[in-house]
Scaffold this active site. Structure first.
Site, PDB file in Angstrom:
ATOM      1  N   HIS A  67       0.840  -1.216   0.000  1.00  0.00           N
ATOM      2  CA  HIS A  67       0.000   0.000   0.000  1.00  0.00           C
ATOM      3  C   HIS A  67       0.861   1.246   0.000  1.00  0.00           C
ATOM      4  CE1 HIS A  67      -3.262   2.757   1.351  1.00  0.00           C
ATOM      5  NE2 HIS A  67      -4.045   1.826   0.870  1.00  0.00           N
ATOM      6  N   ILE A 110       1.525   5.001   1.322  1.00  0.00           N
ATOM      7  CA  ILE A 110       0.485   5.765   2.019  1.00  0.00           C
ATOM      8  C   ILE A 110      -0.065   4.869   3.122  1.00  0.00           C
ATOM      9  CG2 ILE A 110      -1.780   6.880   1.832  1.00  0.00           C
ATOM     10  CD1 ILE A 110       0.332   8.388   0.272  1.00  0.00           C
ATOM     11  N   GLY A 112      -6.168   4.365   5.468  1.00  0.00           N
ATOM     12  CA  GLY A 112      -7.158   5.013   6.315  1.00  0.00           C
ATOM     13  C   GLY A 112      -7.746   4.064   7.346  1.00  0.00           C
ATOM     14  N   VAL A 113      -7.946   2.824   6.960  1.00  0.00           N
ATOM     15  CA  VAL A 113      -8.511   1.857   7.895  1.00  0.00           C
ATOM     16  C   VAL A 113      -7.571   1.629   9.082  1.00  0.00           C
ATOM     17  CG1 VAL A 113      -7.646  -0.228   6.742  1.00  0.00           C
ATOM     18  CG2 VAL A 113      -9.765  -0.337   8.041  1.00  0.00           C
ATOM     19  N   GLU A 169      -8.323   2.267  13.011  1.00  0.00           N
ATOM     20  CA  GLU A 169      -8.023   1.247  14.020  1.00  0.00           C
ATOM     21  C   GLU A 169      -7.147   1.822  15.125  1.00  0.00           C
ATOM     22  OE1 GLU A 169      -7.668  -2.202  16.276  1.00  0.00           O
ATOM     23  OE2 GLU A 169      -9.153  -1.721  14.738  1.00  0.00           O
TER      24      GLU A 169
END
Length: 147
Positions: A48, A54, A57-58, A62
């Protein structure tokens, strides 16, 4: 205020999924400030994205949830022994927004405030910052339960 060894006494998460390095401020029942140093050696950067890393976002969400979990568990008025028999389950994440990318080398700071606190239910306003720039926000709802 809490280092990673103390955090591991509260949260069940471990590498590579423990996403809080340190808690710098906490007022039980009110708010918490914690952070994670984002390193290029994070396993997630293998995919990623290759050549353009980057932080997902998840993973930011978390991390907010884990910081909120520390706050919820420490605010529940439990002894250290009782704390070992509890875990926090997140029930919902609402209004999630991602405003700016998080990259290797960033210090991701979680600023979490309690909106509602009942015996085993907590509703949190979560925000994540890099250098005082808001990068993500969401409302988190969780429940403290027996393991």
């Amino acid at each position: 205020m809490l280092d990673v060894v103390e955090i591991q006494k509260i949260l069940p998460h471990r590498y590579p999924f423990l996403l809080v390095d340190k808690v710098t401020e906490m007022v039980q029942g009110e708010d918490i400030i914690a952070y994670k140093n984002i390193s290029i050696s994070e396993p997630v950067f293998q995919g990623h994205f290759p050549g353009h890393p980057i932080y997902p976002g998840v993973m930011i969400l978390e991390g907010m949830a884990q910081a909120g979990g520390i706050l919820a568990l420490k605010s529940a008025g439990l002894s250290d022994e009782e704390l070992q028999n509890k875990v926090i389950y997140f029930m919902s994440i609402d209004g999630a927004k991602f405003r700016s990318p998080v990259k290797p080398g960033d210090k991701l700071e979680y600023r979490i405030k309690v909106l509602k606190l009942r015996k085993n239910l907590i509703v949190l306003d979560g925000k994540a910052y890099v250098d005082d720039t808001l990068v993500s926000e969401a409302q988190l709802k969780a429940m403290v339960v027996d393991k």
